[in-house]
Design a protein around this motif. Structure first.
Motif, PDB file in Angstrom:
ATOM      1  N   GLY A 286      53.672  55.725  31.466  1.00  0.00           N
ATOM      2  CA  GLY A 286      52.612  55.825  30.742  1.00  0.00           C
ATOM      3  C   GLY A 286      51.494  56.372  31.252  1.00  0.00           C
ATOM      4  N   GLY A 287      50.259  56.268  30.609  1.00  0.00           N
ATOM      5  CA  GLY A 287      48.725  56.761  31.371  1.00  0.00           C
ATOM      6  C   GLY A 287      48.511  55.651  32.248  1.00  0.00           C
ATOM      7  N   CYS A 288      47.585  56.109  33.009  1.00  0.00           N
ATOM      8  CA  CYS A 288      47.105  55.436  34.088  1.00  0.00           C
ATOM      9  C   CYS A 288      45.747  54.465  33.626  1.00  0.00           C
ATOM     10  CB  CYS A 288      46.541  56.035  35.478  1.00  0.00           C
ATOM     11  SG  CYS A 288      45.979  55.000  36.798  1.00  0.00           S
ATOM     12  N   ILE A 289      45.786  53.222  34.209  1.00  0.00           N
ATOM     13  CA  ILE A 289      44.644  52.328  33.502  1.00  0.00           C
ATOM     14  C   ILE A 289      43.631  52.626  34.469  1.00  0.00           C
ATOM     15  CG2 ILE A 289      46.071  50.506  32.339  1.00  0.00           C
ATOM     16  CD1 ILE A 289      45.819  48.817  34.757  1.00  0.00           C
ATOM     17  N   SER A 290      42.446  52.108  34.111  1.00  0.00           N
ATOM     18  CA  SER A 290      41.243  52.204  34.989  1.00  0.00           C
ATOM     19  C   SER A 290      41.325  51.201  36.075  1.00  0.00           C
ATOM     20  CB  SER A 290      40.034  51.483  34.249  1.00  0.00           C
ATOM     21  OG  SER A 290      38.994  51.618  34.895  1.00  0.00           O
ATOM     22  N   THR A 291      40.928  51.664  37.269  1.00  0.00           N
ATOM     23  CA  THR A 291      41.155  50.776  38.533  1.00  0.00           C
ATOM     24  C   THR A 291      40.021  50.226  39.295  1.00  0.00           C
ATOM     25  OG1 THR A 291      40.398  52.858  39.708  1.00  0.00           O
ATOM     26  CG2 THR A 291      42.779  52.855  38.814  1.00  0.00           C
ATOM     27  N   SER A 292      39.094  50.306  38.845  1.00  0.00           N
ATOM     28  CA  SER A 292      37.961  49.543  39.530  1.00  0.00           C
ATOM     29  C   SER A 292      37.549  48.117  39.370  1.00  0.00           C
ATOM     30  CB  SER A 292      36.486  50.207  39.231  1.00  0.00           C
ATOM     31  OG  SER A 292      35.376  49.622  39.778  1.00  0.00           O
ATOM     32  N   SER A 293      37.076  47.377  40.241  1.00  0.00           N
ATOM     33  CA  SER A 293      36.793  46.024  40.008  1.00  0.00           C
ATOM     34  C   SER A 293      35.274  46.159  39.625  1.00  0.00           C
ATOM     35  CB  SER A 293      36.905  45.297  41.153  1.00  0.00           C
ATOM     36  OG  SER A 293      36.184  45.631  42.281  1.00  0.00           O
ATOM     37  N   ARG A 294      34.867  45.740  38.595  1.00  0.00           N
ATOM     38  CA  ARG A 294      33.465  45.899  38.121  1.00  0.00           C
ATOM     39  C   ARG A 294      32.301  45.529  39.499  1.00  0.00           C
ATOM     40  NH1 ARG A 294      36.538  45.174  34.098  1.00  0.00           N
ATOM     41  NH2 ARG A 294      36.048  46.145  32.113  1.00  0.00           N
ATOM     42  N   GLY A 295      31.545  46.371  39.737  1.00  0.00           N
ATOM     43  CA  GLY A 295      30.492  45.957  40.780  1.00  0.00           C
ATOM     44  C   GLY A 295      30.930  46.504  41.979  1.00  0.00           C
TER      45      GLY A 295
ATOM     46  N   LYS B 169      41.120  38.379  43.756  1.00  0.00           N
ATOM     47  CA  LYS B 169      39.538  37.887  42.975  1.00  0.00           C
ATOM     48  C   LYS B 169      39.460  38.359  41.947  1.00  0.00           C
ATOM     49  CE  LYS B 169      34.850  37.182  44.509  1.00  0.00           C
ATOM     50  NZ  LYS B 169      33.740  37.378  45.285  1.00  0.00           N
ATOM     51  N   GLU B 170      39.559  39.873  41.966  1.00  0.00           N
ATOM     52  CA  GLU B 170      39.507  40.566  40.613  1.00  0.00           C
ATOM     53  C   GLU B 170      40.225  40.051  39.567  1.00  0.00           C
ATOM     54  OE1 GLU B 170      39.573  44.975  38.651  1.00  0.00           O
ATOM     55  OE2 GLU B 170      39.687  44.738  40.821  1.00  0.00           O
ATOM     56  N   LEU B 171      41.483  39.906  39.864  1.00  0.00           N
ATOM     57  CA  LEU B 171      42.280  39.383  38.539  1.00  0.00           C
ATOM     58  C   LEU B 171      41.963  38.097  38.011  1.00  0.00           C
ATOM     59  CD1 LEU B 171      45.895  40.458  40.276  1.00  0.00           C
ATOM     60  CD2 LEU B 171      44.891  41.526  38.289  1.00  0.00           C
ATOM     61  N   ARG B 172      41.354  37.082  38.929  1.00  0.00           N
ATOM     62  CA  ARG B 172      41.109  35.721  38.409  1.00  0.00           C
ATOM     63  C   ARG B 172      39.653  35.993  37.494  1.00  0.00           C
ATOM     64  NH1 ARG B 172      41.535  30.450  40.107  1.00  0.00           N
ATOM     65  NH2 ARG B 172      42.522  30.999  42.265  1.00  0.00           N
ATOM     66  N   SER B 173      38.829  37.008  37.742  1.00  0.00           N
ATOM     67  CA  SER B 173      37.750  36.970  37.144  1.00  0.00           C
ATOM     68  C   SER B 173      37.945  38.158  35.778  1.00  0.00           C
ATOM     69  CB  SER B 173      36.481  37.429  37.873  1.00  0.00           C
ATOM     70  OG  SER B 173      36.520  38.515  38.586  1.00  0.00           O
ATOM     71  N   HIS B 174      39.162  38.877  35.647  1.00  0.00           N
ATOM     72  CA  HIS B 174      39.165  40.093  34.893  1.00  0.00           C
ATOM     73  C   HIS B 174      38.924  39.201  33.218  1.00  0.00           C
ATOM     74  CE1 HIS B 174      40.672  43.305  32.655  1.00  0.00           C
ATOM     75  NE2 HIS B 174      40.852  43.930  33.692  1.00  0.00           N
ATOM     76  N   PRO B 175      38.074  39.735  32.609  1.00  0.00           N
ATOM     77  CA  PRO B 175      37.915  39.369  31.047  1.00  0.00           C
ATOM     78  C   PRO B 175      38.913  39.371  30.301  1.00  0.00           C
ATOM     79  CG  PRO B 175      36.421  41.474  31.571  1.00  0.00           C
ATOM     80  CD  PRO B 175      37.116  41.187  32.745  1.00  0.00           C
ATOM     81  N   ASN B 176      39.647  40.144  30.213  1.00  0.00           N
ATOM     82  CA  ASN B 176      40.627  40.631  29.421  1.00  0.00           C
ATOM     83  C   ASN B 176      42.014  40.378  29.665  1.00  0.00           C
ATOM     84  OD1 ASN B 176      38.513  41.281  27.372  1.00  0.00           O
ATOM     85  ND2 ASN B 176      38.594  43.471  28.631  1.00  0.00           N
ATOM     86  N   LEU B 177      42.471  40.038  31.150  1.00  0.00           N
ATOM     87  CA  LEU B 177      43.747  39.970  31.447  1.00  0.00           C
ATOM     88  C   LEU B 177      44.009  38.415  31.870  1.00  0.00           C
ATOM     89  CD1 LEU B 177      46.353  41.332  32.045  1.00  0.00           C
ATOM     90  CD2 LEU B 177      45.336  42.079  34.292  1.00  0.00           C
ATOM     91  N   ASP B 178      44.885  37.919  31.256  1.00  0.00           N
ATOM     92  CA  ASP B 178      45.410  36.246  31.422  1.00  0.00           C
ATOM     93  C   ASP B 178      46.417  36.385  32.535  1.00  0.00           C
ATOM     94  OD1 ASP B 178      45.783  33.716  31.552  1.00  0.00           O
ATOM     95  OD2 ASP B 178      46.101  33.592  29.450  1.00  0.00           O
ATOM     96  N   CYS B 179      46.011  35.981  33.943  1.00  0.00           N
ATOM     97  CA  CYS B 179      46.998  35.787  34.771  1.00  0.00           C
ATOM     98  C   CYS B 179      47.205  34.403  35.058  1.00  0.00           C
ATOM     99  CB  CYS B 179      46.192  36.472  36.164  1.00  0.00           C
ATOM    100  SG  CYS B 179      45.926  38.355  35.776  1.00  0.00           S
ATOM    101  N   PHE B 180      46.697  33.462  34.263  1.00  0.00           N
ATOM    102  CA  PHE B 180      47.182  31.984  34.421  1.00  0.00           C
ATOM    103  C   PHE B 180      48.637  31.837  34.797  1.00  0.00           C
ATOM    104  CE2 PHE B 180      47.530  27.613  33.008  1.00  0.00           C
ATOM    105  CZ  PHE B 180      46.628  26.803  33.965  1.00  0.00           C
TER     106      PHE B 180
END
Length: 469
Positions: A2-11, A172-183
């Motif tokens: 499928g299509g590629c998702i956005s790749t940047s950590s915010r900031g 660190k980015e995965l932990r703070s991602h607003p829409n991706l639950d990595c618990f």
């Protein structure tokens, strides 16, 4: 896939100096990386970067969905990763309810974080933004062999630090991602960088890299490059237990050691290191990679990266034999996945076949003039494969083809538990260190049982509150 998702950590900003300046500080005149990536949403259009079934100048990649739901494997080959003969390859195996999203996020973000970390480390070392990356250590004018070795050591140290920093930043980015639950979801990662005759590797989890090389008799042999980081490895188990995590196997699969919370028989993670899985990060599961460096020789032919769905049913020697005997290089990855699928059906007909993802990198940089995909009517540039099962990706934790919260069967129900067999064989003393590669004379077998479930129980969130969008 499928299509590629956005790749940047915010900031996070990737410094233009890393791409606009040549290897010795001269201004580059040809089209640069940043010309192709104006906003990270354009990452799929970057030349010489493939992440779906197909081929490149020196590699082929292929993935096939198993029988546990959506394909949670992701893969990438990025040629011209840096201006100086550098190729990045990676395979990422997700697990848990949102494992497919985690694997794709890591696939897209980790390479950029590695570049950013490399540039940051280099700038700090020499006090400037100019880099001088070479495929092998340069001979100094004095001809001093000690100085030459020191130059190579500095290059290795640079990449080691870059791998460590980028993996830490990724988690660190995965932990703070607003829409991706990595618990209770996560991903393995095995990533390699080929820079001239140097091979740098960083990996967590149980995806594996194996090299096909010729011995003195010109016979093809398998050389394992990485170690499967499982909870029963002595050093891994010791770390987890010191952090109050528990390591034990269930009665119905006595040789599959898993990581459990100190106060509950959950989640039963079958690996000692992973991105995500934050329910276990305080109890010994880490995202720090093992790092190793190897000098390639003319006898080294190709490298295979694959998720554990392949190694569960095929040995290192079988994988090298299949790739080396493929009718064309461009078909090698597909043939290897097809072979693994057949072995799953033959050896474990009542089990759920795991997802399989394969990257084959040919070290001489050559590929066939024609590919099997073209002969069968497929285009290597096609972004949607009928085998990938990952249509419609997005970086906001959603999936256009199905709800993001759909259960993907990596987490086993009690009803499913009764239908699975057991058995996983681990050789003793599989520990690796950051400076060595696995011994060539050892056969590191994968899962000998009939199932591949990385986590058994989906834990509830401690809070139902959703972060602000």
């Amino acid at each position: 896939m499928g299509g590629c998702i956005s790749t940047s950590s915010r900031g996070e900003v990737v410094s233009p100096t890393c791409f606009d300046v040549g290897c010795c500080g001269s201004k580059r005149t040809k089209r640069t990386f940043l010309d192709h990536v104006i906003g990270l949403q354009h990452l799929p259009s970057v030349p010489n970067r493939i992440f779906t079934n197909g081929k490149s100048r020196s590699s082929c990649i292929f993935t096939q969905q198993g029988r546990k739901g959506i394909n949670q494997d992701a893969m990438i080959v990025w040629e011209d990763f840096m201006p100086e003969d550098v190729t990045f390859c990676g395979v990422f195996d997700g697990h848990g309810p949102h494992g497919h999203l985690v694997a794709r996020k890591v696939r897209d973000a980790l390479p950029l974080k590695l570049l950013s970390s490399l540039h940051s480390c280099q700038s700090r070392q020499n006090g400037t933004g100019q880099t001088c990356f070479k495929g092998s250590s340069e001979k100094l004018d004095s001809g001093d062999s000690e100085k030459e070795v020191s130059a190579e050591d500095r290059l290795t140290s640079l990449w080691r630090e870059a791998f460590m920093k980028s993996y830490k930043a990724m988690d660190k980015e995965l932990r703070s991602h607003p829409n991706l639950d990595c618990f209770c979801s996560g991903s393995t990662a095995i990533s390699i960088v080929k820079q001239g005759s140097n091979l740098f590797m960083g990996y967590i989890g149980d995806s594996r890299a194996v090299m096909g090389s010729k011995d003195g008799d010109d016979s093809m042999v398998a050389v394992q490059l990485t170690v499967d980081l499982k909870p029963d490895l002595p050093r891994e188990a010791e770390r987890i237990k010191k952090c109050k995590g528990r390591v034990f196997a269930l009665q119905d699969e006595p040789e599959v050691c898993r990581v459990w919370l100190p106060f509950d028989n959950a989640p039963g993670l079958a690996m000692a290191r992973a991105f995500g899985d934050f329910c276990l990060k305080e109890y010994g599961v880490i995202s720090m990679p093992e790092f190793s460096h190897r000098l390639l020789t003319e006898r080294d032919q190709f490298i295979v990266l694959a998720s554990d769905g392949v190694w569960d049913v095929l040995s290192n020697e079988e994988v090298v034999e299949i790739v080396s005997s493929a009718p064309s290089r461009s078909s090698a990855a597909r043939i290897l996945v097809d072979s693994a699928a057949r072995e799953w059906k033959l050896k474990y007909p009542t089990s759920k076949m795991d997802d399989c993802a394969v990257v084959c990198l040919f070290l001489d940089g050559k590929m066939d003039s024609e590919s099997d995909y073209e002969e069968q009517g497929y285009s290597s540039a096609t972004l949607q494969s009928c085998h990938s099962g990952n249509a419609g990706e997005s970086d906001d934790g959603g999936n256009k083809s199905e709800p993001s919260l759909q259960r993907n069967f990596t987490v086993r129900t009690s009803e499913e538990s009764d239908s699975f067999g057991n058995g996983r064989l681990h050789p003793e003393d599989l520990e690796g260190n950051g400076n060595t590669v696995a011994g060539e004379d050892q056969n590191w077998s994968g899962l000998e049982g009939v199932t591949r479930v990385n986590s058994l129980i989906q834990l509830p969130r401690f809070s139902e509150e959703r972060p602000n969008q």
